[in-house]
Structure formats: C-alpha cells, structure tokens
Motif scaffolding. Structure first.
Motif, PDB file in Angstrom:
ATOM      1  N   THR A 162      -3.258  27.912 -20.235  1.00  0.00           N
ATOM      2  CA  THR A 162      -3.871  26.588 -20.299  1.00  0.00           C
ATOM      3  C   THR A 162      -3.080  25.629 -19.420  1.00  0.00           C
ATOM      4  OG1 THR A 162      -4.546  27.023 -22.564  1.00  0.00           O
ATOM      5  CG2 THR A 162      -4.529  24.732 -21.859  1.00  0.00           C
ATOM      6  N   PRO A 163      -3.763  24.903 -18.542  1.00  0.00           N
ATOM      7  CA  PRO A 163      -3.051  23.914 -17.723  1.00  0.00           C
ATOM      8  C   PRO A 163      -2.390  22.854 -18.615  1.00  0.00           C
ATOM      9  CG  PRO A 163      -5.259  24.280 -16.869  1.00  0.00           C
ATOM     10  CD  PRO A 163      -5.172  24.997 -18.185  1.00  0.00           C
ATOM     11  N   LEU A 164      -1.302  22.302 -18.127  1.00  0.00           N
ATOM     12  CA  LEU A 164      -0.522  21.336 -18.893  1.00  0.00           C
ATOM     13  C   LEU A 164      -1.356  20.132 -19.328  1.00  0.00           C
ATOM     14  CD1 LEU A 164       2.217  20.421 -20.002  1.00  0.00           C
ATOM     15  CD2 LEU A 164       2.643  19.364 -17.777  1.00  0.00           C
ATOM     16  N   VAL A 165      -2.162  19.595 -18.422  1.00  0.00           N
ATOM     17  CA  VAL A 165      -2.967  18.410 -18.760  1.00  0.00           C
ATOM     18  C   VAL A 165      -3.956  18.741 -19.872  1.00  0.00           C
ATOM     19  CG1 VAL A 165      -4.628  16.732 -17.872  1.00  0.00           C
ATOM     20  CG2 VAL A 165      -2.693  17.416 -16.467  1.00  0.00           C
ATOM     21  N   THR A 166      -4.589  19.912 -19.778  1.00  0.00           N
ATOM     22  CA  THR A 166      -5.525  20.320 -20.823  1.00  0.00           C
ATOM     23  C   THR A 166      -4.802  20.439 -22.161  1.00  0.00           C
ATOM     24  OG1 THR A 166      -6.837  21.532 -19.199  1.00  0.00           O
ATOM     25  CG2 THR A 166      -7.230  22.053 -21.510  1.00  0.00           C
ATOM     26  N   GLY A 167      -3.618  21.041 -22.147  1.00  0.00           N
ATOM     27  CA  GLY A 167      -2.844  21.188 -23.378  1.00  0.00           C
ATOM     28  C   GLY A 167      -2.465  19.851 -23.997  1.00  0.00           C
ATOM     29  N   VAL A 168      -2.043  18.907 -23.161  1.00  0.00           N
ATOM     30  CA  VAL A 168      -1.674  17.574 -23.665  1.00  0.00           C
ATOM     31  C   VAL A 168      -2.899  16.876 -24.254  1.00  0.00           C
ATOM     32  CG1 VAL A 168      -0.897  15.271 -22.952  1.00  0.00           C
ATOM     33  CG2 VAL A 168       0.314  17.301 -22.139  1.00  0.00           C
ATOM     34  N   LEU A 169      -4.036  16.969 -23.576  1.00  0.00           N
ATOM     35  CA  LEU A 169      -5.260  16.355 -24.096  1.00  0.00           C
ATOM     36  C   LEU A 169      -5.707  17.020 -25.394  1.00  0.00           C
ATOM     37  CD1 LEU A 169      -7.244  15.794 -20.777  1.00  0.00           C
ATOM     38  CD2 LEU A 169      -6.238  14.031 -22.249  1.00  0.00           C
ATOM     39  N   LEU A 170      -5.568  18.339 -25.484  1.00  0.00           N
ATOM     40  CA  LEU A 170      -5.917  19.035 -26.724  1.00  0.00           C
ATOM     41  C   LEU A 170      -5.059  18.550 -27.886  1.00  0.00           C
ATOM     42  CD1 LEU A 170      -6.454  22.700 -25.498  1.00  0.00           C
ATOM     43  CD2 LEU A 170      -8.134  21.271 -26.655  1.00  0.00           C
ATOM     44  N   VAL A 171      -3.764  18.416 -27.659  1.00  0.00           N
ATOM     45  CA  VAL A 171      -2.858  17.940 -28.714  1.00  0.00           C
ATOM     46  C   VAL A 171      -3.227  16.510 -29.117  1.00  0.00           C
ATOM     47  CG1 VAL A 171      -0.460  17.294 -29.210  1.00  0.00           C
ATOM     48  CG2 VAL A 171      -0.972  19.499 -28.129  1.00  0.00           C
ATOM     49  N   TYR A 172      -3.490  15.647 -28.126  1.00  0.00           N
ATOM     50  CA  TYR A 172      -3.832  14.262 -28.442  1.00  0.00           C
ATOM     51  C   TYR A 172      -5.115  14.185 -29.265  1.00  0.00           C
ATOM     52  CZ  TYR A 172      -5.584   9.569 -28.189  1.00  0.00           C
ATOM     53  OH  TYR A 172      -6.103   8.348 -28.540  1.00  0.00           O
ATOM     54  N   PHE A 173      -6.176  14.850 -28.800  1.00  0.00           N
ATOM     55  CA  PHE A 173      -7.460  14.734 -29.501  1.00  0.00           C
ATOM     56  C   PHE A 173      -7.434  15.430 -30.857  1.00  0.00           C
ATOM     57  CE2 PHE A 173      -8.971  13.300 -25.374  1.00  0.00           C
ATOM     58  CZ  PHE A 173      -9.703  12.199 -25.770  1.00  0.00           C
ATOM     59  N   ALA A 174      -6.657  16.499 -30.996  1.00  0.00           N
ATOM     60  CA  ALA A 174      -6.504  17.120 -32.326  1.00  0.00           C
ATOM     61  C   ALA A 174      -5.831  16.134 -33.276  1.00  0.00           C
ATOM     62  CB  ALA A 174      -5.707  18.412 -32.225  1.00  0.00           C
ATOM     63  N   GLY A 175      -4.779  15.472 -32.811  1.00  0.00           N
ATOM     64  CA  GLY A 175      -4.115  14.463 -33.632  1.00  0.00           C
ATOM     65  C   GLY A 175      -5.030  13.293 -33.938  1.00  0.00           C
ATOM     66  N   TYR A 176      -5.822  12.856 -32.953  1.00  0.00           N
ATOM     67  CA  TYR A 176      -6.735  11.744 -33.166  1.00  0.00           C
ATOM     68  C   TYR A 176      -7.788  12.092 -34.209  1.00  0.00           C
ATOM     69  CZ  TYR A 176     -10.184   8.136 -32.493  1.00  0.00           C
ATOM     70  OH  TYR A 176     -11.068   7.118 -32.725  1.00  0.00           O
ATOM     71  N   VAL A 177      -8.329  13.313 -34.139  1.00  0.00           N
ATOM     72  CA  VAL A 177      -9.353  13.736 -35.097  1.00  0.00           C
ATOM     73  C   VAL A 177      -8.772  13.747 -36.514  1.00  0.00           C
ATOM     74  CG1 VAL A 177     -10.667  15.761 -35.841  1.00  0.00           C
ATOM     75  CG2 VAL A 177     -10.813  14.975 -33.479  1.00  0.00           C
ATOM     76  N   LEU A 178      -7.562  14.257 -36.661  1.00  0.00           N
ATOM     77  CA  LEU A 178      -6.927  14.262 -37.992  1.00  0.00           C
ATOM     78  C   LEU A 178      -6.689  12.835 -38.485  1.00  0.00           C
ATOM     79  CD1 LEU A 178      -4.416  17.200 -37.530  1.00  0.00           C
ATOM     80  CD2 LEU A 178      -6.511  17.190 -38.906  1.00  0.00           C
TER      81      LEU A 178
END
Length: 196
Positions: A129-145
């Motif tokens: 997974t590209p770094l930017v995709t990984g950072v966005l995944l972590v952010y949006f997972a945290g936002y959803v929670l």
C-alpha cells in the motif's frame, strides 16, 4: 471503484443519498452551514460517480483529470477564509480539506494508472500500500470511529415526543442528521481507499 458490482452499487447509493441530503441542508441555516453542506454535497455526488462499477462504466483518463481539477478547486475554496468564521469550525474545515485532497489523490491515481483506472487496483498489492493511501486509511478509520461515537445517545437527554412537530426551517439542520451524513461519507471514503 473496483470491488464486486453489488458493493459498488451500494456505495453509489450511499454516496448519492448523502449528497442529496446535503443538498437539502443547503436550504437553511447560517452561511457557514450552507457552505459546509455544499462541499459535502459535492463530495457525496463525486464519490457516487467515482464508485460506479467498472463493468458498467470505464471513463477515459481525461475524466479522472477533470475530477482532480474540480476537487483541487474545491480544496482551494475550503482554504479561502470566510468572514465570521468561528474557532470550532477549524477542525471541520480541516476534515473537508483532507477529504477534498483525498479525492484529488484518488482521481490522480486513477488517471496515472496504465490502461485506465479500472485495471490497476489488483496490482497494488504486489508492491504494498502506498504511504499516502495508508495515511488516509488510518485517518478515515479514526474519523469513522470518532463520528460513530458522537451519534451514541448521551445519558440525561430527553428525546422528542413521538409526533412532535419539527420546525420546517430546522428539519435538515439537526446536528445528528449532519453527523450521520458525515459518518456515511467517511465510511464510503474508507471503502474507496481500501480498493485503491
């Protein structure tokens, strides 16, 4: 994006419904609320169009470039300060900015994909997974929670009586409805990033 067709259509329906609700929120409220609702409507409809299954529609590269331009312009619009801005709106503006930039990133990744965007998602796993995709995944997972916990009922609040009239002007301005809309778009963004 590029998952099973049923999941793609469900994502299209979710994003279109969220975009439609945000259009209804444009009808009332303060100017800042209308501006926020307009940006969220753009995100909802843009995500709905982007989520159409590849078996139905494979847009040419210039469409993805146009997406990047539109959402890049929307990101710049979010950055432009408006008069009368309240300090508590800074966090919400930052979330809008990150969402718009995530759309630019996804559109750019699709435009840069060899053979069109719909043929590349399976090949991402080979290099990781590209770094930017990984950072966005972590952010949006945290936002959803975080957004999900804000929808939980708070002890001590009294719900409205069944059948109680709702003021016409405030029908779509209720905070919990706007939060539910943002939560659904956060979930959709997370799903789209997972397929990128």
């Amino acid at each position: 994006m590029h998952g099973p067709a049923t999941a793609g259509w469900l994502l299209v329906a979710l994003c279109a419904a969220a975009g439609g609700f945000c259009l209804l929120r444009l009808r009332g409220g303060a100017p800042e609320q209308r501006r926020s609702a307009g940006g969220e409507a753009l995100m909802g409809f843009g995500m709905a169009a982007m989520a159409v299954p590849a078996a139905v529609l494979t847009p040419p590269r210039w469409v993805w470039v146009a997406y990047a331009v539109v959402f890049g312009a929307a990101a710049l619009h979010v950055l432009v300060p408006a008069r009368g801005r309240y300090p508590h709106e800074h966090r919400h503006r930052s979330h809008h900015l990150l969402g718009m930039l995530a759309m630019v990133y996804m559109a750019g990744a699709m435009a840069a994909a060899p053979g069109g965007a719909h043929s590349t998602h399976a090949g991402v796993g080979a290099s990781g997974t590209p770094l930017v995709t990984g950072v966005l995944l972590v952010y949006f997972a945290g936002y959803v929670l975080w957004a999900g916990t804000r929808l939980l009922p708070v002890a001590g609040t009294v719900p409205a009586a069944p059948g109680a009239p709702v003021a016409a002007a405030g029908r779509y301005d209720r905070a919990e409805l706007a939060s539910a809309c943002r939560l659904s778009m956060g979930l959709a963004m997370l799903a789209m990033l997972l397929t990128l």
